[in-house]
Design an enzyme around this catalytic site. Sequence first.
Site, PDB file in Angstrom:
ATOM      1  N   PRO A   2       8.118  -7.132  -4.523  1.00  0.00           N
ATOM      2  CA  PRO A   2       6.726  -7.859  -4.212  1.00  0.00           C
ATOM      3  C   PRO A   2       5.520  -7.175  -4.691  1.00  0.00           C
ATOM      4  CG  PRO A   2       8.303  -7.415  -2.180  1.00  0.00           C
ATOM      5  CD  PRO A   2       8.989  -6.713  -3.459  1.00  0.00           C
ATOM      6  N   GLU A   3       4.618  -8.049  -5.271  1.00  0.00           N
ATOM      7  CA  GLU A   3       3.490  -7.575  -5.704  1.00  0.00           C
ATOM      8  C   GLU A   3       2.397  -7.805  -4.803  1.00  0.00           C
ATOM      9  OE1 GLU A   3       3.225  -8.728  -9.935  1.00  0.00           O
ATOM     10  OE2 GLU A   3       5.129  -8.328 -10.141  1.00  0.00           O
ATOM     11  N   LYS A  50       0.644  -2.602  -3.095  1.00  0.00           N
ATOM     12  CA  LYS A  50       1.677  -3.156  -2.798  1.00  0.00           C
ATOM     13  C   LYS A  50       2.291  -2.849  -1.395  1.00  0.00           C
ATOM     14  CE  LYS A  50       2.997  -2.388  -7.142  1.00  0.00           C
ATOM     15  NZ  LYS A  50       3.962  -2.344  -8.432  1.00  0.00           N
ATOM     16  N   ARG A 288      10.083  -0.889 -17.696  1.00  0.00           N
ATOM     17  CA  ARG A 288      10.190  -2.304 -17.130  1.00  0.00           C
ATOM     18  C   ARG A 288      10.448  -3.509 -18.042  1.00  0.00           C
ATOM     19  NH1 ARG A 288       7.988  -2.383 -11.992  1.00  0.00           N
ATOM     20  NH2 ARG A 288       9.335  -4.049 -11.906  1.00  0.00           N
TER      21      ARG A 288
END
Length: 311
Positions: A2-3, A50, A288
Amino acid sequence: MPEGPTVRKFCSVTLPFMGQQVTKVGGSTKQILLQDLMEKKFQDCQVHGKNLYLAFCCSINKQEKVDNVSTQDNGKSEEDCSLISEPSTAPRDKITTETSEETLVRKWLRFHFGLFGSVRANELSRAKRGNKKGDWKDPTPRLIVHFDGGGFLVFYNCRMTWCSCPFVEPTSDILCPEFDKEKALRALSNPRPVCITLMDQSVFSGVGNIIKNEILYLARVHPLSLGSVLPVETLIALINYAVTFTADWLNDKMKRKALHYHIYMKEQCENGHPVVKEAIGPTYGLKRLTWFCPICQKLVRSGDIVQPAPE
Ligand SMILES: [Zn+2]
């Protein structure tokens, strides 16, 4: 993971419980003692980067406070440090005078969400499919907090820890009005791939992998281009995309609208070119998955004359 915008949505889920007292606590977490939450009043919610921060407070009498502080002085308890670290914006109902018999103690519970972390109100998450054996097993809540209003909050797939105050520099928080674009520009101008700088939470707190991929595509910047060889106008455009994209995402979330991806997890870009997927990260850091279009997002090398992308 979740950002920023997602975590703000989680915060809004908790708001109806503000001012209520905890009556029952459960969940699988071993990171906090569940009984520490009992009878505490849920008082505040903040999002920084975050992380989600929930403030819980309880009233203690003076003698108890003295006892706790002396324990901390003996170095026996770290958690009690929070007794003396009230945020400067103290709640209105906090009694601070020397003569008062009791004072309110506020501690913050910080949540950091894993890849599939979530917060729900008054409902448990149910299994969406069976496992290999065909069993349907519901996800295990890390934490369930029941309130005296009759409702409850459930937290999934997250880490949590008590802390004294929520703190991320607002100048580094992409969703804060104080976000410092000049500091961001200085960071992006460094001779390292822009996709790595964008994930630097000390400058772009709240930006995660989805936002990174999307804004690089929108700004037509190749993830591996070094910030030092890109024109300053391109870097400024990238920062502006970061701010507007993140704000728009938050807006959509609040309206329960799904985010439309331009490049993230796509096979083709909007111009019909095949999208490349690569794991990119710092030499010794986390790699990533990065999606980009090598045609729309030309790799710029030192000495290249940067021209607008074709088409
Ligand atoms: Zn393309």
